[in-house]
Design an enzyme around this catalytic site. Structure first.
Site, mmCIF file in Angstrom:
data_model
loop_
_atom_site.group_PDB
_atom_site.id
_atom_site.type_symbol
_atom_site.label_atom_id
_atom_site.label_comp_id
_atom_site.label_asym_id
_atom_site.label_seq_id
_atom_site.Cartn_x
_atom_site.Cartn_y
_atom_site.Cartn_z
ATOM 1 N N THR A 1 -35.358 3.882 -15.234
ATOM 2 C CA THR A 1 -35.249 3.090 -14.005
ATOM 3 C C THR A 1 -35.077 3.944 -12.760
ATOM 4 O O THR A 1 -35.180 3.434 -11.650
ATOM 5 C CB THR A 1 -34.060 2.109 -14.094
ATOM 6 O OG1 THR A 1 -32.855 2.868 -14.244
ATOM 7 C CG2 THR A 1 -34.221 1.146 -15.268
ATOM 8 N N HIS B 1 -33.318 15.372 -17.474
ATOM 9 C CA HIS B 1 -33.239 14.352 -18.528
ATOM 10 C C HIS B 1 -34.477 14.407 -19.428
ATOM 11 O O HIS B 1 -34.359 14.310 -20.652
ATOM 12 C CB HIS B 1 -33.081 12.951 -17.924
ATOM 13 C CG HIS B 1 -31.671 12.534 -17.710
ATOM 14 N ND1 HIS B 1 -30.992 11.751 -18.601
ATOM 15 C CD2 HIS B 1 -30.795 12.789 -16.708
ATOM 16 C CE1 HIS B 1 -29.756 11.545 -18.162
ATOM 17 N NE2 HIS B 1 -29.620 12.162 -17.015
ATOM 18 N N GLY C 1 -20.045 4.319 -19.105
ATOM 19 C CA GLY C 1 -19.281 5.496 -18.714
ATOM 20 C C GLY C 1 -19.458 5.742 -17.232
ATOM 21 O O GLY C 1 -20.275 5.100 -16.570
ATOM 22 N N LYS D 1 -22.857 9.768 -21.097
ATOM 23 C CA LYS D 1 -23.305 8.525 -21.729
ATOM 24 C C LYS D 1 -24.771 8.583 -22.170
ATOM 25 O O LYS D 1 -25.105 8.103 -23.247
ATOM 26 C CB LYS D 1 -23.034 7.309 -20.850
ATOM 27 C CG LYS D 1 -23.704 7.312 -19.502
ATOM 28 C CD LYS D 1 -23.127 6.231 -18.597
ATOM 29 C CE LYS D 1 -23.730 6.334 -17.216
ATOM 30 N NZ LYS D 1 -23.415 7.588 -16.531
#
Length: 177
Positions: free
Chosen positions: A41, A56, A15, A21
């Site tokens: 990452t 997140h 996405g 996503k």
């Protein structure tokens, strides 16, 4: 048959930036009921990115094993346990990290693809689709788009399921029974 036995070995969730996503990938992970491993990452190069990483983490909750792997994804994947499911988020930032570290992109991408096929548990890979815009105006950005496009194509070939996310809506592009 339990749901976890039906979990594809490799899924790719594509996405654009902020398309939802990661949230879709996290929902797919939660639906398996397996212990969750998150391979991150991203690197916090500035305050804004630090805040995004923190958001997140908060969104995921505390029931994840988090592994920071800005460059060495192969080792992080090999360390996963057979009963787990891995969320690799995301190969786009990993590719950026490789380019900034002046690593051999083709060799690293080939090693990642091999590691994904040998992973001890199911893996969901998150990646940005960067090829739907205009051709970038500088050589580094064009090289990035080229490498990202080739990596996405390689991952899509390997994956049993490919999902494209737009505005938080997931569309299945590929599903292998």
């Amino acid at each position: 048959m339990p749901a976890e036995n039906k979990t594809p070995a490799l899924r790719l969730v594509l996405g654009g930036a902020n398309s939802g996503k990661s949230r879709v990938a996290e929902q797919l992970i939660a639906a398996t009921g397996r212990p969750r491993r998150y391979i991150a990452t991203a690197q916090a190069w500035d305050d804004e990115m630090g805040a995004k990483i923190a958001q997140h983490r908060l969104q995921r909750g505390s029931d994840w094993t988090t592994v920071e792997a800005p460059l060495d994804l192969m080792e992080a994947l090999a360390a996963a346990q057979p009963d787990e499911i891995v969320l690799l988020d995301c190969v786009t930032l990993w590719l950026s990290n490789l380019m900034m570290a002046e690593r051999d992109i083709q060799t690293a991408c080939a090693a990642l693809c091999t590691a994904l096929t040998q992973a001890p548990c199911p893996v969901i890979v998150v990646s940005n689709e960067v090829g739907q815009g205009i051709t970038p105006d500088n050589a580094m950005a064009r090289a990035f788009v080229k490498h990202q496009g080739h990596l996405n194509q390689d991952l899509a070939r390997l994956a049993q399921e490919v999902i494209f996310v737009t505005a938080g809506i997931a569309q299945t592009l590929k599903a292998t029974p």
